[in-house]
Design a protein around this motif. Structure first.
Motif, PDB file in Angstrom:
ATOM      1  N   LEU A 324       0.834  -1.205   0.000  1.00  0.00           N
ATOM      2  CA  LEU A 324       0.000   0.000   0.000  1.00  0.00           C
ATOM      3  C   LEU A 324       0.871   1.259   0.000  1.00  0.00           C
ATOM      4  O   LEU A 324       0.530   2.259  -0.653  1.00  0.00           O
ATOM      5  CB  LEU A 324      -0.928  -0.013   1.215  1.00  0.00           C
ATOM      6  CG  LEU A 324      -1.950  -1.161   1.268  1.00  0.00           C
ATOM      7  CD1 LEU A 324      -2.778  -1.073   2.543  1.00  0.00           C
ATOM      8  CD2 LEU A 324      -2.858  -1.135   0.043  1.00  0.00           C
ATOM      9  N   LEU A 327       2.103   2.065  -3.498  1.00  0.00           N
ATOM     10  CA  LEU A 327       1.081   2.605  -4.401  1.00  0.00           C
ATOM     11  C   LEU A 327       0.594   3.990  -3.984  1.00  0.00           C
ATOM     12  O   LEU A 327       0.328   4.842  -4.837  1.00  0.00           O
ATOM     13  CB  LEU A 327      -0.110   1.645  -4.470  1.00  0.00           C
ATOM     14  CG  LEU A 327       0.176   0.280  -5.099  1.00  0.00           C
ATOM     15  CD1 LEU A 327      -0.998  -0.662  -4.876  1.00  0.00           C
ATOM     16  CD2 LEU A 327       0.449   0.430  -6.595  1.00  0.00           C
ATOM     17  N   PHE A 328       0.469   4.208  -2.677  1.00  0.00           N
ATOM     18  CA  PHE A 328      -0.127   5.458  -2.205  1.00  0.00           C
ATOM     19  C   PHE A 328       0.902   6.514  -1.799  1.00  0.00           C
ATOM     20  O   PHE A 328       0.560   7.695  -1.727  1.00  0.00           O
ATOM     21  CB  PHE A 328      -1.045   5.179  -1.009  1.00  0.00           C
ATOM     22  CG  PHE A 328      -2.334   4.519  -1.383  1.00  0.00           C
ATOM     23  CD1 PHE A 328      -3.395   5.263  -1.874  1.00  0.00           C
ATOM     24  CD2 PHE A 328      -2.487   3.150  -1.256  1.00  0.00           C
ATOM     25  CE1 PHE A 328      -4.594   4.662  -2.219  1.00  0.00           C
ATOM     26  CE2 PHE A 328      -3.676   2.535  -1.596  1.00  0.00           C
ATOM     27  CZ  PHE A 328      -4.742   3.285  -2.084  1.00  0.00           C
ATOM     28  N   VAL A 391      -3.789  -5.076  -5.888  1.00  0.00           N
ATOM     29  CA  VAL A 391      -4.340  -3.809  -5.399  1.00  0.00           C
ATOM     30  C   VAL A 391      -4.306  -2.751  -6.504  1.00  0.00           C
ATOM     31  O   VAL A 391      -5.238  -1.962  -6.654  1.00  0.00           O
ATOM     32  CB  VAL A 391      -3.574  -3.327  -4.152  1.00  0.00           C
ATOM     33  CG1 VAL A 391      -4.061  -1.954  -3.715  1.00  0.00           C
ATOM     34  CG2 VAL A 391      -3.732  -4.324  -3.014  1.00  0.00           C
ATOM     35  N   SER A 392      -3.221  -2.737  -7.295  1.00  0.00           N
ATOM     36  CA  SER A 392      -3.121  -1.783  -8.397  1.00  0.00           C
ATOM     37  C   SER A 392      -4.239  -1.999  -9.413  1.00  0.00           C
ATOM     38  O   SER A 392      -4.849  -1.043  -9.895  1.00  0.00           O
ATOM     39  CB  SER A 392      -1.755  -1.915  -9.083  1.00  0.00           C
ATOM     40  OG  SER A 392      -1.641  -1.022 -10.163  1.00  0.00           O
ATOM     41  N   LEU A 395      -7.484  -0.774  -7.566  1.00  0.00           N
ATOM     42  CA  LEU A 395      -7.459   0.668  -7.291  1.00  0.00           C
ATOM     43  C   LEU A 395      -7.542   1.491  -8.566  1.00  0.00           C
ATOM     44  O   LEU A 395      -8.411   2.361  -8.715  1.00  0.00           O
ATOM     45  CB  LEU A 395      -6.184   1.004  -6.516  1.00  0.00           C
ATOM     46  CG  LEU A 395      -5.870   2.488  -6.320  1.00  0.00           C
ATOM     47  CD1 LEU A 395      -6.896   3.119  -5.393  1.00  0.00           C
ATOM     48  CD2 LEU A 395      -4.456   2.662  -5.752  1.00  0.00           C
ATOM     49  N   HIS A 396      -6.640   1.205  -9.489  1.00  0.00           N
ATOM     50  CA  HIS A 396      -6.615   1.991 -10.721  1.00  0.00           C
ATOM     51  C   HIS A 396      -7.773   1.636 -11.641  1.00  0.00           C
ATOM     52  O   HIS A 396      -8.257   2.480 -12.392  1.00  0.00           O
ATOM     53  CB  HIS A 396      -5.268   1.795 -11.423  1.00  0.00           C
ATOM     54  CG  HIS A 396      -4.099   2.282 -10.609  1.00  0.00           C
ATOM     55  ND1 HIS A 396      -3.057   1.469 -10.250  1.00  0.00           N
ATOM     56  CD2 HIS A 396      -3.829   3.491 -10.067  1.00  0.00           C
ATOM     57  CE1 HIS A 396      -2.182   2.150  -9.535  1.00  0.00           C
ATOM     58  NE2 HIS A 396      -2.626   3.374  -9.406  1.00  0.00           N
ATOM     59  N   THR A 399     -10.711   3.751 -10.329  1.00  0.00           N
ATOM     60  CA  THR A 399     -10.555   5.208 -10.369  1.00  0.00           C
ATOM     61  C   THR A 399     -10.250   5.774 -11.748  1.00  0.00           C
ATOM     62  O   THR A 399     -10.451   6.972 -11.972  1.00  0.00           O
ATOM     63  CB  THR A 399      -9.427   5.635  -9.414  1.00  0.00           C
ATOM     64  OG1 THR A 399      -8.204   4.976  -9.797  1.00  0.00           O
ATOM     65  CG2 THR A 399      -9.767   5.272  -7.978  1.00  0.00           C
TER      66      THR A 399
END
Length: 417
Positions: A324, A327-328, A391-392, A395-396, A399
Motif C-alpha cells: 500500500l 502505491l499510495f 491492489v493496483s 485501485l486503478h 478510479t
C-alpha cells in the motif's frame, strides 16, 4: 467432456469475451483486468486442478509475460503521434530520469528496513515495481494513431510505460550481480562485477537496444512506405506485420546482447517517424492491441488462479502495508518530485504521479531474476509483488474512468479559452 473439446469451448468463450467485455465495461467503474482476475480466481477455485503458481512454473511464467510485454510495447509506440524530442517529451524524461530512480530507491528502502529483505532482494523489489506497466496501463494511454486522443496525462503515461520497462533492466541486473557477489569473497578496490555492470548492463545493452531498435524500425519503414508502390509492405494490409516487427526487433537486440524491450519500443517510434500519417499504422496498432488483449486475459486469469492456489500465502501484514505504501506514497511522491516545476496544471501532475500502474511487466522481471539467482526471499517477493499488482488492478481500475473523464471536462474549457 473431452478435455480437448473443453479447451476449444473455453478458448472460444475467451475470444468472445476479449471482443465484448471492453465495450460492456466502458460505462462502468470497472476494468477488463479486474474481471479477468475474478474469472480466473473463480474458475480455479471451483474447478480446481494444478494451480499456476509462478514458482511452480518459473520458465513458463517468464516467457509468457515476456511475450505480452513486447507486444504491448509495440502497440504503445505505434499509437504515439508526437515526434520524439527533448521539449515535447519533457514530462517523460522527468519521469524516467527522476521519478523512476526515486521509486526504485524508495521501494528498496521500505523492503530493506520494513520487510527485512537483503540488499539484493530489496533492490530487486524496487526495480520490479518501479516501472509503469505497458499492458495494464492501456486505460490511461493515448488513443489509436492519428485520433488526436493525446493529452499530456495520457501521453506521459504511455511514453513512460514504453521506455521505463527497458530502463529498469539495468537495476534488475544490478540486483542479480549483488546477489551473486554476496556469495563470493570480497574483491579489493572496485569489484569486477561493478565495472562489468556499468560497462555492459548500462552502457552496451542500452545503446545496442536503442540503436538496433531504431535501425530495425527505419529499415521496416522503408520497406513499408518508400519502396516502389507495388512492392510496399504496407500494401498487404496485414496487421500482423506488427507482430513480425516486434519479434524481429526484439530478436536482433537480444541476439546482440542488448535490451529487447528498448528495441521494440524504439522500433515502433521509428516506424511512425518513417511515415506519420499512413493508415497502415492504425491497422498494425489494432492487431497489436487485439493480440495484447487476448494474451492479457489469459495471463490475468492465470494470475487469478495463482491467487486461488495460494500465491499470497507468504504475505505478512508488513508486506501488505508495504504494498500500500508503494502505491499510495512512494510512486505518487516520486512522480510529483519528478514533475515539480513543469508547466502543467497540478491536477494533471497528480494524475500522472498516481497512475503508476503495476502489472505483468513486474511479473516478468521477478520471474527473470528468480530464474537466474537463488534468492531465499523468492516466495515473499512473489507474495508482495502479487498483492501490489492485485491492489493496483483494483485501485486503478475503479478510479481511472471517473478520473480521466473529470480531467477531460476540466481540459475542455481551458482549450476553448
Amino acid at each position: 467432456m473431452d478435455p480437448y473439446i473443453l479447451l476449444l469451448t473455453g478458448a472460444g468463450a475467451l475470444i468472445l469475451l476479449v471482443a465484448w467485455l471492453p465495450m460492456a465495461l466502458k460505462e462502468l467503474p470497472l476494468s477488463l483486468p479486474m474481471v479477468c482476475v475474478g474469472l480466473g480466481f473463480g474458475l480455479f477455485h471451483v474447478v480446481g486442478g494444478e494451480e499456476p503458481l509462478p514458482l511452480r512454473f518459473p520458465v513458463a511464467t517468464e516467457r509468457l509475460t515476456e511475450v505480452i510485454v513486447i507486444v504491448a510495447l509495440m502497440g504503445s509506440g505505434l499509437k504515439l503521434d508526437r515526434r520524439l524530442g527533448w521539449r515535447s517529451w519533457n514530462l517523460t524524461w522527468r519521469l524516467l530520469a527522476i521519478s523512476m530512480p526515486l521509486s526504485i530507491l524508495g521501494i528498496a528502502l521500505v523492503g530493506y528496513a520494513w520487510l527485512g529483505l537483503g540488499v539484493a532482494a530489496a533492490l530487486l523489489l524496487g526495480a520490479v515495481l518501479a516501472p509503469t506497466d505497458p499492458v495494464l496501463a492501456s486505460d490511461v494511454q493515448v488513443g489509436p494513431p492519428d485520433t488526436g486522443v493525446e493529452d499530456e496525462v495520457r501521453f506521459a503515461l504511455t511514453s513512460e510505460a514504453g521506455l521505463n520497462d527497458g530502463l529498469a533492466f539495468p537495476f534488475v541486473n544490478l540486483a542479480l550481480a549483488l546477489a551473486l557477489a554476496l556469495n563470493e569473497p570480497p574483491e579489493p578496490g572496485v569489484p569486477g562485477w561493478a565495472v562489468e555492470w556499468l560497462v555492459v548492463d548500462v552502457g552496451w545493452k542500452l545503446a545496442a537496444g536503442g540503436m538496433l531498435g531504431w535501425a530495425t524500425g527505419r529499415a521496416l519503414g522503408w520497406l513499408m512506405f518508400h519502396l516502389p508502390n507495388r512492392a510496399q509492405l504496407s500494401r498487404t494490409g496485414d496487421g500482423f506485420v506488427a507482430l513480425g516487427a516486434t519479434l524481429l526487433a526484439y530478436g536482433l537486440a537480444e541476439g546482440a546482447h542488448g535490451y529487447g524491450f528498448v528495441a521494440v519500443f524504439v522500433a515502433a517510434l521509428a516506424l511512425r517517424d518513417a511515415e506519420r500519417r499512413h493508415a497502415f499504422h492504425e491497422r498494425m496498432h489494432d492487431f497489436a492491441e487485439q493480440t495484447e488483449r487476448l494474451l492479457m486475459m489469459v495471463l490475468l486469469m492465470l494470475f487469478g488462479g495463482a491467487l486461488a492456489g495460494g500465491l499470497l500465502a507468504a504475505l505478512t501484514l508488513e508486506g501488505a502495508l508495504a504494498s500500500l505504501a508503494f502505491l499510495f506514497l512512494v510512486r505518487p511522491a516520486a512522480g510529483l518530485i519528478g514533475l515539480a516545476g513543469a508547466r502543467h496544471p497540478l491536477r494533471e501532475r497528480v494524475a500522472i504521479a498516481f497512475f503508476g500502474i503495476r502489472g505483468l511487466g513486474s511479473f516478468y522481471y521477478l520471474a527473470y531474476a528468480v530464474n537466474r539467482a537463488d534468492l531465499w526471499e523468492a516466495e515473499a517477493l512473489w507474495a508482495v509483488v502479487g498483492f501490489t499488482v492485485l491492489v493496483s488492478i483494483m485501485l486503478h481500475g475503479i478510479t481511472v474512468t471517473p478520473t480521466m473523464r473529470w480531467l477531460d471536462r476540466r481540459q475542455a474549457p481551458a482549450e476553448r479559452s
